[in-house]
Design an enzyme around this catalytic site. Sequence first.
Site, PDB file in Angstrom:
ATOM      1  N   LYS A   1       0.858  -1.193   0.000  1.00 18.62           N
ATOM      2  CA  LYS A   1       0.000   0.000   0.000  1.00 18.62           C
ATOM      3  C   LYS A   1       0.893   1.240   0.000  1.00 18.62           C
ATOM      4  CE  LYS A   1      -4.308   1.051   2.478  1.00 18.62           C
ATOM      5  NZ  LYS A   1      -4.963   0.901   3.777  1.00 18.62           N
TER       6      LYS A   1
HETATM    7  O1  G3P Z   1      -7.635   1.804   5.735  1.00 18.92           O
HETATM    8  C1  G3P Z   1      -7.983   3.002   5.145  1.00 18.92           C
HETATM    9  C2  G3P Z   1      -9.345   3.529   5.568  1.00 18.92           C
HETATM   10  O2  G3P Z   1     -10.317   2.531   5.451  1.00 18.92           O
HETATM   11  C3  G3P Z   1      -9.364   4.260   6.876  1.00 18.92           C
HETATM   12  O3  G3P Z   1     -10.653   4.558   7.312  1.00 18.92           O
HETATM   13  O4  G3P Z   1     -12.188   5.256   9.113  1.00 18.92           O
HETATM   14  O5  G3P Z   1      -9.740   5.821   9.287  1.00 18.92           O
HETATM   15  O6  G3P Z   1     -11.205   6.988   7.657  1.00 18.92           O
HETATM   16  P1  G3P Z   1     -10.948   5.712   8.394  1.00 18.92           P
END
Ligand code: G3P
Length: 219
Positions: free
Chosen positions: A83
């Site tokens: 990633k």
């Molecule tokens: O892993 C990336 C993403 O899904 C993060 O989500 O909830 O931290 O905005 P969030």
Amino acid sequence: MKFFVDTADTEEIRELADTGLLDGVTTNPSLVAKTGRDFFTVIQEICSLIDGPVSAEVAATDFKTMLEEGKKLAGLADNVAVKVPLTMAGLKTCAELSRAGTQVNVTLCFSAAQAILAAKAGAAFVSPFVGRLDDIGQAGMDLIGDIVQIYDNYADLKTEVLVASIRNPTHIVEAALLGADVCTIPPQVLKQLVSHPLTDKGLAAFLADWEKSGQSILG
Ligand code: G3P
């Protein structure tokens, strides 16, 4: 639509993998830090729990170090998807790793223009963050619609739209309606997907009537 789970908690992954509903896992530095465990151990453990892609994120911001980190992460298991952030160095790293046959997930995508670049760089996945766009008053799901439409215009384009930063079941339904390839879902949202009060009510009524019938399926 494929379901990935967005967590680095191996117990949760184990539990969800057992349901047969899981196609992959995404992690990020924040999720790994939350476990308090060693990054490499966690990624290797997750890769052994699931056959599908497991996203492991680089921590460097310059191309040279990012590439080195990406190669190291790719070497941890066959199903690691490296990633990288949607920066110029990240795109350059994506192009280089993709050329060498490594799956790359380009993350932190917040615009259709950025998604076009991720596809140009040969990414296996692009991760637009719907919840974080919603948080700042922009319609995250509009971005998914735009990216799906753009990618559909080019038959040879292999990059999959991986909807990230999902906050609720509605995000998943909307992403499916738009034809997104993958949703990466926090464990608690994945569990919410199954629940409906009418399912619970209906099941209770069926079971009560069955009990009254005095019959047994297994004898
Ligand atoms: O892993 C990336 C993403 O899904 C993060 O989500 O909830 O931290 O905005 P969030």
